[in-house]
Scaffold this motif. Sequence first.
Motif, mmCIF file in Angstrom:
data_model
loop_
_atom_site.group_PDB
_atom_site.id
_atom_site.type_symbol
_atom_site.label_atom_id
_atom_site.label_comp_id
_atom_site.label_asym_id
_atom_site.label_seq_id
_atom_site.Cartn_x
_atom_site.Cartn_y
_atom_site.Cartn_z
ATOM 1 N N VAL A 58 -22.543 3.858 -48.092
ATOM 2 C CA VAL A 58 -21.171 4.149 -46.877
ATOM 3 C C VAL A 58 -21.494 3.499 -45.523
ATOM 4 O O VAL A 58 -20.600 3.274 -45.136
ATOM 5 C CB VAL A 58 -21.425 5.685 -46.616
ATOM 6 N N PHE A 59 -22.705 3.663 -45.193
ATOM 7 C CA PHE A 59 -23.050 2.604 -43.915
ATOM 8 C C PHE A 59 -22.343 1.381 -43.929
ATOM 9 O O PHE A 59 -21.589 1.052 -43.015
ATOM 10 C CB PHE A 59 -24.724 2.898 -43.850
ATOM 11 N N VAL A 60 -22.680 0.866 -45.061
ATOM 12 C CA VAL A 60 -22.554 -0.599 -44.956
ATOM 13 C C VAL A 60 -20.668 -0.284 -44.946
ATOM 14 O O VAL A 60 -20.471 -1.356 -44.838
ATOM 15 C CB VAL A 60 -22.974 -1.326 -45.908
ATOM 16 N N ILE A 61 -20.000 0.178 -46.246
ATOM 17 C CA ILE A 61 -18.649 0.509 -46.317
ATOM 18 C C ILE A 61 -18.030 0.891 -44.652
ATOM 19 O O ILE A 61 -16.735 0.051 -44.242
ATOM 20 C CB ILE A 61 -18.481 1.176 -46.838
ATOM 21 N N VAL A 62 -18.482 1.742 -44.114
ATOM 22 C CA VAL A 62 -17.255 1.639 -42.520
ATOM 23 C C VAL A 62 -17.598 0.641 -41.959
ATOM 24 O O VAL A 62 -17.005 0.824 -41.151
ATOM 25 C CB VAL A 62 -18.263 3.407 -42.275
#
Length: 239
Positions: A58-62
């Motif tokens: 989720v960190f990298v997607i956001v």
Amino acid sequence: MNEEPTPAATPEPEHRPSFVEAISANSKVAQNADGGIDVLSTVGGVRGILETVVPGFVFVIVYAVTSQLSWALISSIALGVVFMVWRLATKSTLLQSLSGLIGILICALVARTSGNARDYYVPGFFISAGYLLALMVSIFVKWPLIGLLFGFIRNESLSWRQQPDRLRRYSIATWLLCAVFLLRLLVQLPMYFSDQVVSLGVARALMGVPLYALALWFAWLISRPVQGVEAAAEEDPAA
């Protein structure tokens, strides 16, 4: 006539688990009904995999969508908190979600301190390097860690260390785990130094629990006893 008092029975000394027994007891390696390794349970089940993989993903997607480090960090931390609340709501153990949340907070602190999103993954490099070093040292001193983890589960205790074939098999299995951590560093460090944050995040997710679980399963297969050889040895002790 006075009877002589019966001497009190001497209490048997309390068994204190050795260091290697403690390692085995805390390894959380689970077995299935057939006696093989239950890889899914060993890595924490579906929930454990989600708690380990999803926050970083989720960190990298956001970050890829917003290019905002703050939003990416907040999303990752919030998801870690959600997993912890989920554990509380279902009255299950908090150890895995708590350790996962602490890991997320450490990664977030490193990234926030430097102001660079790629530094979110720096703690993982040190963890991989530490495991790699520990595994390699255990092989060189002839105490391969996979042997310590699997030996007690297979009721071998430490007898496998006196059997050259068993020692060799457990050493090979431990080298397999070494390859996982080495591969992580070889693949991910170039991405880190070339500032490929999105690619690094995807690689971290794919080479995390899924790759470790696969290697653990192969390590179990590689190190399994050869039944035919053991049976022959029992029938002919002089062999």
